[in-house]
Design a protein around this motif. Structure first.
Motif, PDB file in Angstrom:
ATOM      1  N   ALA A 218     -31.435  18.410 -57.713  1.00 23.92           N
ATOM      2  CA  ALA A 218     -31.805  17.240 -58.507  1.00 23.92           C
ATOM      3  C   ALA A 218     -33.311  17.007 -58.504  1.00 23.92           C
ATOM      4  N   VAL A 219     -33.954  17.279 -57.371  1.00 23.71           N
ATOM      5  CA  VAL A 219     -35.413  17.118 -57.293  1.00 23.71           C
ATOM      6  C   VAL A 219     -36.106  18.044 -58.289  1.00 23.71           C
ATOM      7  N   PHE A 220     -35.637  19.286 -58.364  1.00 23.48           N
ATOM      8  CA  PHE A 220     -36.316  20.271 -59.216  1.00 23.48           C
ATOM      9  C   PHE A 220     -36.064  20.067 -60.702  1.00 23.48           C
TER      10      PHE A 220
ATOM     11  N   GLY B 110     -22.113  17.596 -45.923  1.00 16.94           N
ATOM     12  CA  GLY B 110     -23.541  17.539 -45.639  1.00 16.94           C
ATOM     13  C   GLY B 110     -24.303  18.667 -46.300  1.00 16.94           C
ATOM     14  N   MET B 111     -23.730  19.870 -46.268  1.00 16.11           N
ATOM     15  CA  MET B 111     -24.373  21.020 -46.906  1.00 16.11           C
ATOM     16  C   MET B 111     -24.411  20.838 -48.421  1.00 16.11           C
ATOM     17  N   ASP B 112     -23.315  20.340 -48.971  1.00 16.20           N
ATOM     18  CA  ASP B 112     -23.260  20.101 -50.420  1.00 16.20           C
ATOM     19  C   ASP B 112     -24.294  19.068 -50.840  1.00 16.20           C
ATOM     20  N   GLU B 113     -24.461  18.033 -50.029  1.00 14.37           N
ATOM     21  CA  GLU B 113     -25.407  16.977 -50.385  1.00 14.37           C
ATOM     22  C   GLU B 113     -26.846  17.486 -50.388  1.00 14.37           C
ATOM     23  N   LEU B 114     -27.202  18.301 -49.408  1.00 10.86           N
ATOM     24  CA  LEU B 114     -28.551  18.874 -49.392  1.00 10.86           C
ATOM     25  C   LEU B 114     -28.769  19.759 -50.613  1.00 10.86           C
ATOM     26  N   PHE B 115     -27.789  20.585 -50.939  1.00  8.52           N
ATOM     27  CA  PHE B 115     -27.917  21.467 -52.104  1.00  8.52           C
ATOM     28  C   PHE B 115     -28.071  20.653 -53.389  1.00  8.52           C
ATOM     29  N   GLU B 116     -27.195  19.654 -53.561  1.00 11.25           N
ATOM     30  CA  GLU B 116     -27.208  18.872 -54.809  1.00 11.25           C
ATOM     31  C   GLU B 116     -28.496  18.055 -54.938  1.00 11.25           C
ATOM     32  N   GLN B 117     -28.963  17.470 -53.845  1.00  7.69           N
ATOM     33  CA  GLN B 117     -30.194  16.686 -53.910  1.00  7.69           C
ATOM     34  C   GLN B 117     -31.415  17.569 -54.163  1.00  7.69           C
ATOM     35  N   THR B 118     -31.433  18.746 -53.539  1.00  7.45           N
ATOM     36  CA  THR B 118     -32.557  19.663 -53.752  1.00  7.45           C
ATOM     37  C   THR B 118     -32.623  20.090 -55.213  1.00  7.45           C
TER      38      THR B 118
ATOM     39  N   SER C  44     -28.423  10.964 -55.532  1.00  8.09           N
ATOM     40  CA  SER C  44     -27.457  10.055 -54.921  1.00  8.09           C
ATOM     41  C   SER C  44     -27.208  10.462 -53.471  1.00  8.09           C
ATOM     42  N   THR C  45     -26.943   9.466 -52.631  1.00  6.72           N
ATOM     43  CA  THR C  45     -26.613   9.731 -51.228  1.00  6.72           C
ATOM     44  C   THR C  45     -25.165   9.339 -50.971  1.00  6.72           C
TER      45      THR C  45
END
Length: 344
Positions: free
Chosen positions: A176-178, A166-174, A184-185
């Motif tokens: 990716a936004v920038f 869960g922590m990795d997904e938040l980091f990777e998505q954040t 991806s989810t």
């Protein structure tokens, strides 16, 4: 002679925190063993200034181990905890596997310490869900003072509650936004970066999620079966720290000032409640801290004897690892357990 302690799931977020807290609090352990699945054998885990080599849970002999802090997931716990208990080692389990078993005490030491004595039936003690743990620490002293009838709670739960993934997904998505990469989810049902998701755990037939049901069942088991509680559990883009908006209806009159004073004196609670900019605690500030923080205490004029408050805690500590170690400390303090090697 001190105790021999095993930490199962030592390579996970909560397992690592358990090792840190055992050392921080000076738990009387002569030996600490780090356990995980076979694929993690040989990895290293930190315990104070020592480095432990991870051993396999599958074939470990617990006959000379006093306490196993279990944080390896519900399925693993269901398989191994009864076996470990039969070897005379007390299991303190962080999963939901045994929380609702009548023969297994569900414990928050500030709330129901005397119930721990029931562990002997199976040699297993359950740790509550992270969102419930901080809630009941704040509710207990208020319930003692004015008797809680009903609780409405909305949670704002950090991604660490879903583990490292869960922590990795938040980091990777954040990230990716920038950088305008595709998002991806994997762990969550919808994008978590810059979003909130009103869905934790599986849906049940009545429309509530399992996380919401846990809060109801666990509060009743630990605090009072007569308390009516309804919850809405929401995942938010925060790495560590759960927050809760709590509305309480009491049987007896209680003012916000009275509640504030009661909570200031209550074990495990810290009141930070100034009616000014920044006069409250947020999840960011709770990270790495042991207390359950209470802010925004106020009277609810829409019902008789109503209060509203904001409750925040580090979910990896009080919601999981710290509470588990506190249960172990409780066993020692009450003289309910002796080191096997000393007895031999």
């Amino acid at each position: 002679m001190g105790f021999k302690i095993a930490v199962a799931g030592a390579t996970g977020n909560v397992g690592r925190e358990m090792l840190n807290i055992l050392e921080e609090r000076g738990f009387p352990a002569d030996e600490v063993v780090a356990l995980a699945s076979r694929r993690s054998v040989g990895q290293e885990a930190s315990y104070g200034d020592k480095t432990l080599k991870v051993k396999a849970l599958e074939n470990y002999d617990f006959s000379d181990t006093d306490i196993c802090l279990m944080s390896a997931g519900g399925g693993v716990s269901q398989e191994y905890s009864p076996r470990i208990g039969k070897q005379g080692c007390v299991v303190i389990d962080n999963s939901s596997a045994f929380r609702y078993d009548q023969d297994v005490p569900l414990i928050v030491p500030e709330v129901n310490p005397d119930a721990v004595e029931g562990f002997r039936k199976k040699n297993i003690i359950a740790n509550p869900n992270c969102s419930t743990a901080q809630l009941v620490v704040a509710l207990k002293p208020l319930h003692d003072a004015a008797t809680i009838r009903r609780v409405i709670v909305s949670t704002y739960q950090s991604v660490s509650g879903a583990g490292k993934e869960g922590m990795d997904e938040l980091f990777e998505q954040t990230r990716a936004v920038f950088v305008a990469d595709p998002i991806s989810t994997k762990k969550f049902t919808k994008r978590i970066a810059f979003n909130v998701i009103p869905h934790i755990d599986v849906f049940m037939d009545d429309g509530f999620t399992k996380e919401e049901w846990k809060m109801v069942a666990e509060t009743k088991k630990m605090l009072d079966p007569k308390i009516k509680l309804t919850a809405t559990c929401v995942r938010v883009p925060v790495f560590i720290g759960h927050a809760e908006s709590v509305n309480i209806e009491f049987a007896k009159p209680i003012t916000a000032d009275e509640a504030r004073e009661i909570l200031r004196e209550a074990p495990g609670c810290q009141v930070i409640d100034k009616r000014e900019d920044g006069g409250y605690i947020t999840p960011y500030e709770s990270a790495g801290e042991d207390a359950t923080y209470i802010s925004r205490l106020r009277e609810d004029s829409t019902i008789d004897n109503g209060l509203a408050m904001w409750v925040v805690s580090d979910n990896l500590r009080k919601g999981a690892a710290l509470n588990t170690v506190q249960i172990a400390e409780l066993l020692v303090a009450k003289g309910l357990i002796q080191p096997k090697r000393q007895a031999a």
